[in-house]
Design a protein around this motif. Structure first.
Motif, PDB file in Angstrom:
ATOM      1  N   ARG A 141      -2.939  -9.994  -5.031  1.00 30.00           N
ATOM      2  CA  ARG A 141      -1.777 -10.836  -5.327  1.00 30.00           C
ATOM      3  C   ARG A 141      -0.689 -10.622  -4.289  1.00 30.00           C
ATOM      4  NH1 ARG A 141      -3.060 -15.061  -8.628  1.00 30.00           N
ATOM      5  NH2 ARG A 141      -4.490 -14.307 -10.232  1.00 30.00           N
ATOM      6  N   LEU A 142       0.117 -11.669  -4.126  1.00 28.34           N
ATOM      7  CA  LEU A 142       1.234 -11.670  -3.192  1.00 28.34           C
ATOM      8  C   LEU A 142       2.518 -11.918  -3.970  1.00 28.34           C
ATOM      9  CD1 LEU A 142      -0.334 -14.026  -0.486  1.00 28.34           C
ATOM     10  CD2 LEU A 142      -0.427 -11.521  -0.559  1.00 28.34           C
ATOM     11  N   ALA A 143       3.565 -11.130  -3.687  1.00 29.27           N
ATOM     12  CA  ALA A 143       4.835 -11.314  -4.388  1.00 29.27           C
ATOM     13  C   ALA A 143       5.985 -10.962  -3.463  1.00 29.27           C
ATOM     14  CB  ALA A 143       4.887 -10.450  -5.648  1.00 29.27           C
ATOM     15  N   PHE A 144       6.956 -11.878  -3.335  1.00 27.47           N
ATOM     16  CA  PHE A 144       8.183 -11.614  -2.600  1.00 27.47           C
ATOM     17  C   PHE A 144       9.251 -11.120  -3.565  1.00 27.47           C
ATOM     18  CE2 PHE A 144       6.314 -14.502   0.554  1.00 27.47           C
ATOM     19  CZ  PHE A 144       6.685 -13.882   1.742  1.00 27.47           C
ATOM     20  N   ASP A 145       9.948 -10.043  -3.178  1.00 26.49           N
ATOM     21  CA  ASP A 145      11.034  -9.558  -4.022  1.00 26.49           C
ATOM     22  C   ASP A 145      12.351 -10.216  -3.612  1.00 26.49           C
ATOM     23  OD1 ASP A 145      12.093  -8.214  -1.818  1.00 26.49           O
ATOM     24  OD2 ASP A 145      11.761  -6.213  -2.617  1.00 26.49           O
ATOM     25  N   PRO A 146      13.446  -9.972  -4.332  1.00 28.31           N
ATOM     26  CA  PRO A 146      14.703 -10.659  -4.012  1.00 28.31           C
ATOM     27  C   PRO A 146      15.251 -10.357  -2.621  1.00 28.31           C
ATOM     28  CG  PRO A 146      14.778  -9.774  -6.245  1.00 28.31           C
ATOM     29  CD  PRO A 146      13.537  -9.230  -5.612  1.00 28.31           C
ATOM     30  N   GLU A 147      14.839  -9.242  -2.016  1.00 30.46           N
ATOM     31  CA  GLU A 147      15.299  -8.906  -0.671  1.00 30.46           C
ATOM     32  C   GLU A 147      14.410  -9.495   0.414  1.00 30.46           C
ATOM     33  OE1 GLU A 147      15.367  -4.610  -1.129  1.00 30.46           O
ATOM     34  OE2 GLU A 147      17.556  -4.688  -1.306  1.00 30.46           O
ATOM     35  N   GLY A 148      13.359 -10.217   0.011  1.00 31.86           N
ATOM     36  CA  GLY A 148      12.485 -10.858   0.977  1.00 31.86           C
ATOM     37  C   GLY A 148      11.320 -10.027   1.451  1.00 31.86           C
ATOM     38  N   TYR A 149      11.116  -8.841   0.871  1.00 34.37           N
ATOM     39  CA  TYR A 149       9.945  -8.043   1.219  1.00 34.37           C
ATOM     40  C   TYR A 149       8.709  -8.620   0.524  1.00 34.37           C
ATOM     41  CZ  TYR A 149      13.215  -4.568   3.006  1.00 34.37           C
ATOM     42  OH  TYR A 149      14.196  -3.925   3.715  1.00 34.37           O
ATOM     43  N   LEU A 150       7.586  -8.532   1.201  1.00 34.22           N
ATOM     44  CA  LEU A 150       6.323  -9.032   0.672  1.00 34.22           C
ATOM     45  C   LEU A 150       5.477  -7.870   0.173  1.00 34.22           C
ATOM     46  CD1 LEU A 150       4.185 -11.278   0.224  1.00 34.22           C
ATOM     47  CD2 LEU A 150       3.419 -10.854   2.582  1.00 34.22           C
ATOM     48  N   PHE A 151       5.078  -7.937  -1.096  1.00 33.38           N
ATOM     49  CA  PHE A 151       4.142  -6.977  -1.674  1.00 33.38           C
ATOM     50  C   PHE A 151       2.750  -7.583  -1.686  1.00 33.38           C
ATOM     51  CE2 PHE A 151       8.168  -5.495  -3.434  1.00 33.38           C
ATOM     52  CZ  PHE A 151       8.070  -4.124  -3.233  1.00 33.38           C
ATOM     53  N   ILE A 152       1.763  -6.782  -1.287  1.00 28.83           N
ATOM     54  CA  ILE A 152       0.360  -7.185  -1.260  1.00 28.83           C
ATOM     55  C   ILE A 152      -0.415  -6.187  -2.105  1.00 28.83           C
ATOM     56  CG2 ILE A 152      -1.670  -7.531   0.197  1.00 28.83           C
ATOM     57  CD1 ILE A 152       0.361  -7.913   2.562  1.00 28.83           C
ATOM     58  N   THR A 153      -1.151  -6.664  -3.090  1.00 32.51           N
ATOM     59  CA  THR A 153      -1.962  -5.755  -3.896  1.00 32.51           C
ATOM     60  C   THR A 153      -3.404  -5.785  -3.401  1.00 32.51           C
ATOM     61  OG1 THR A 153      -2.741  -7.283  -5.631  1.00 32.51           O
ATOM     62  CG2 THR A 153      -0.501  -6.424  -5.849  1.00 32.51           C
ATOM     63  N   THR A 154      -4.059  -4.641  -3.473  1.00 30.59           N
ATOM     64  CA  THR A 154      -5.448  -4.546  -3.033  1.00 30.59           C
ATOM     65  C   THR A 154      -6.305  -3.917  -4.128  1.00 30.59           C
ATOM     66  OG1 THR A 154      -5.418  -2.319  -2.078  1.00 30.59           O
ATOM     67  CG2 THR A 154      -4.563  -4.099  -0.702  1.00 30.59           C
ATOM     68  N   GLY A 155      -7.591  -3.884  -3.890  1.00 39.52           N
ATOM     69  CA  GLY A 155      -8.520  -3.133  -4.717  1.00 39.52           C
ATOM     70  C   GLY A 155      -9.170  -2.034  -3.890  1.00 39.52           C
ATOM     71  N   GLU A 156      -9.880  -1.138  -4.570  1.00 41.88           N
ATOM     72  CA  GLU A 156     -10.516  -0.028  -3.857  1.00 41.88           C
ATOM     73  C   GLU A 156     -11.960  -0.331  -3.482  1.00 41.88           C
ATOM     74  OE1 GLU A 156     -12.229  -0.393  -6.433  1.00 41.88           O
ATOM     75  OE2 GLU A 156     -12.393   1.548  -7.433  1.00 41.88           O
ATOM     76  N   ARG A 157     -12.318  -1.617  -3.613  1.00 40.92           N
ATOM     77  CA  ARG A 157     -13.616  -2.131  -3.157  1.00 40.92           C
ATOM     78  C   ARG A 157     -14.782  -1.546  -3.937  1.00 40.92           C
ATOM     79  NH1 ARG A 157     -15.159  -5.203  -1.690  1.00 40.92           N
ATOM     80  NH2 ARG A 157     -15.828  -5.451   0.471  1.00 40.92           N
ATOM     81  N   TYR A 158     -14.529  -1.046  -5.137  1.00 42.39           N
ATOM     82  CA  TYR A 158     -15.519  -0.660  -6.141  1.00 42.39           C
ATOM     83  C   TYR A 158     -16.341   0.568  -5.763  1.00 42.39           C
ATOM     84  CZ  TYR A 158     -19.008  -1.116  -9.811  1.00 42.39           C
ATOM     85  OH  TYR A 158     -19.822  -0.873 -10.885  1.00 42.39           O
ATOM     86  N   HIS A 159     -17.059   0.518  -4.663  1.00 39.39           N
ATOM     87  CA  HIS A 159     -17.913   1.641  -4.281  1.00 39.39           C
ATOM     88  C   HIS A 159     -17.140   2.733  -3.553  1.00 39.39           C
ATOM     89  CE1 HIS A 159     -21.505  -0.412  -5.588  1.00 39.39           C
ATOM     90  NE2 HIS A 159     -21.232  -1.459  -4.833  1.00 39.39           N
ATOM     91  N   SER A 160     -15.852   2.513  -3.293  1.00 35.50           N
ATOM     92  CA  SER A 160     -15.068   3.474  -2.500  1.00 35.50           C
ATOM     93  C   SER A 160     -13.882   3.980  -3.301  1.00 35.50           C
ATOM     94  CB  SER A 160     -14.586   2.798  -1.209  1.00 35.50           C
ATOM     95  OG  SER A 160     -15.663   2.251  -0.482  1.00 35.50           O
ATOM     96  N   ARG A 161     -14.072   4.205  -4.602  1.00 35.75           N
ATOM     97  CA  ARG A 161     -12.921   4.450  -5.461  1.00 35.75           C
ATOM     98  C   ARG A 161     -12.167   5.730  -5.119  1.00 35.75           C
ATOM     99  NH1 ARG A 161     -16.141   5.241 -11.183  1.00 35.75           N
ATOM    100  NH2 ARG A 161     -16.762   7.434 -10.984  1.00 35.75           N
ATOM    101  N   ASP A 162     -12.819   6.743  -4.612  1.00 34.64           N
ATOM    102  CA  ASP A 162     -12.114   7.981  -4.281  1.00 34.64           C
ATOM    103  C   ASP A 162     -11.078   7.771  -3.175  1.00 34.64           C
ATOM    104  OD1 ASP A 162     -13.485   9.419  -6.182  1.00 34.64           O
ATOM    105  OD2 ASP A 162     -15.016  10.139  -4.795  1.00 34.64           O
ATOM    106  N   MET A 163     -11.264   6.721  -2.379  1.00 33.09           N
ATOM    107  CA  MET A 163     -10.324   6.455  -1.287  1.00 33.09           C
ATOM    108  C   MET A 163      -8.973   5.975  -1.801  1.00 33.09           C
ATOM    109  SD  MET A 163     -12.888   4.852   1.611  1.00 33.09           S
ATOM    110  CE  MET A 163     -11.708   4.994   2.939  1.00 33.09           C
ATOM    111  N   ALA A 164      -8.905   5.576  -3.091  1.00 33.90           N
ATOM    112  CA  ALA A 164      -7.622   5.169  -3.666  1.00 33.90           C
ATOM    113  C   ALA A 164      -6.627   6.315  -3.694  1.00 33.90           C
ATOM    114  CB  ALA A 164      -7.832   4.619  -5.078  1.00 33.90           C
ATOM    115  N   GLN A 165      -7.112   7.564  -3.656  1.00 35.52           N
ATOM    116  CA  GLN A 165      -6.244   8.743  -3.666  1.00 35.52           C
ATOM    117  C   GLN A 165      -5.912   9.236  -2.263  1.00 35.52           C
ATOM    118  OE1 GLN A 165      -4.682  10.564  -6.195  1.00 35.52           O
ATOM    119  NE2 GLN A 165      -5.168   8.746  -7.386  1.00 35.52           N
ATOM    120  N   GLN A 166      -6.458   8.600  -1.252  1.00 28.81           N
ATOM    121  CA  GLN A 166      -6.243   9.040   0.126  1.00 28.81           C
ATOM    122  C   GLN A 166      -5.303   8.063   0.824  1.00 28.81           C
ATOM    123  OE1 GLN A 166     -10.232   9.172   1.668  1.00 28.81           O
ATOM    124  NE2 GLN A 166     -10.941  10.514   0.015  1.00 28.81           N
TER     125      GLN A 166
END
Length: 360
Positions: A141-166
């Protein structure tokens, strides 16, 4: 407290059948994912297979040309859409998609100017690294905040879940950028040699819902849990949201993941679903069409095949209601219409664009 939180998720309040009516604006959409309303009232819809359509005022459809090469299949494809906060002046349309490259595929975000029915001056502003194999968990998902910054959400690609902590990769992260892709100087890991500077938060599984709170301006998200443990989170700079160390879910074949549902130094979710509803799409309602829904948080459910409304008291959920159960449809995306209705995309090979309106 967390036991109470779980119990509350099971106590959904009944919904009065006359609270809304449903208008079908379009059908025959192939797994629609992204949706934006243009200043002239026309709509852009992205189909996961890699097509971008303009829904014209007369009901006709026009294909928008100029998309890059998109890897589609499984959960991969053309994903979210967003307009620049100053779109009327600069015409920048942002879109996320799965891109092939060395090592497999990953979430990519680009922007381009929408001129007529063509995208021009295309710029890639984010690429998830590393690319990995598989066709699941792209976010995105993509979301702009009131200051104009862009947030991008990602996934950990399922088979690489331990990388979410790195912190040396973009898997299972939320990214914060300037509108042109530059990394803000005040990002929490800026200048840290062990971390990628674009990271805003980490420890996420697959974030398919993001919305800016209308009063605080803070980013709220939700993410898929494994066989239970879907979460709503309030995102803080530099915070660790636990996956896969802590979760309310379990392995698909049964069995414990990580070390439980809470741990020091890891953020607890605001709300949890067990069993899973597979959330996608997220909207804080601020329109006038439904005064009784002001400041409610709406979340689509894919597996749950419903639209969830959470009543909030500040940062506390006080009630959960279920809408659109009569459709028995996977709810993918939610967008508030300018005049106050709610656009809803259903996820199917014959997907629909619906609009929720107040009863006549």
């Amino acid at each position: 407290m967390r036991t109470l939180l779980l119990l509350l998720t099971l106590m959904a309040a009944p919904l009065a059948a006359d609270e809304y009516r449903i208008q079908t604006l379009a059908d025959g959409l192939h797994h629609p994912w992204g949706l934006v309303e243009l200043p002239n009232g026309e709509l852009l819809v992205g189909e996961r297979r890699g097509q971008l359509l303009r829904l014209n005022a007369d009901g006709s459809r026009t294909r928008i040309e100029g998309l890059p090469e998109i890897a589609s299949g499984g959960q991969a494809g053309l994903l979210d859409l967003a307009l620049h906060p100053d779109f009327t002046d600069n015409l920048w349309l942002y879109f996320s998609y799965s891109q092939s490259g060395l090592g497999g595929t990953g979430t990519t975000v680009a922007r381009a100017k929408l001129t007529g029915n063509r995208l021009i001056e295309q710029q890639v502003i984010f690429e998830q690294h590393p690319k990995t194999s598989g066709s699941a968990h792209f976010g995105s998902r993509l979301a702009f905040d009131p200051e104009g910054y862009l947030f991008i959400t990602t996934g950990e690609r399922y088979h690489s879940r331990d990388m979410a902590q790195q912190l040396d990769n973009h898997l299972g992260k939320i990214i914060r950028l300037h509108d042109d892709g530059r990394v803000p100087e005040d990002n929490p890991f800026m200048g840290k040699p062990y971390a990628l500077p674009g990271i805003w938060s980490y420890g996420h599984r697959n974030v398919q819902g993001a919305a800016i709170h209308p009063h605080s301006g803070q980013l709220w998200t939700h993410e898929h849990g494994p066989r239970g443990g879907d979460e709503v989170n309030i995102i803080k700079a530099g915070a660790n949201y636990g996956w896969p160390v802590v979760t309310f879910g379990q392995e698909y074949g049964g069995g414990v993941i990580g070390q439980g549902s809470t741990a020091p130094g890891m953020e607890d979710p605001l709300w949890v679903w067990v069993p899973s509803i597979a959330p996608s799409g997220m909207l804080f309602y601020t329109g006038s069409e439904f005064p009784q829904w002001q400041d409610s948080l709406f979340i689509g459910a894919l597996k749950g095949r419903k639209l969830v409304r959470l009543t909030l008291d500040g940062e506390k959920v006080t009630q959960e209601q279920h809408l659109l159960t009569e459709l028995d449809s996977r709810i993918r995306t939610l967008v508030q219409a300018r005049e106050g209705g709610i656009y809803v995309l259903t996820d199917d090979s014959n997907g629909k664009l619906l609009k929720l309106l107040a009863p006549r």
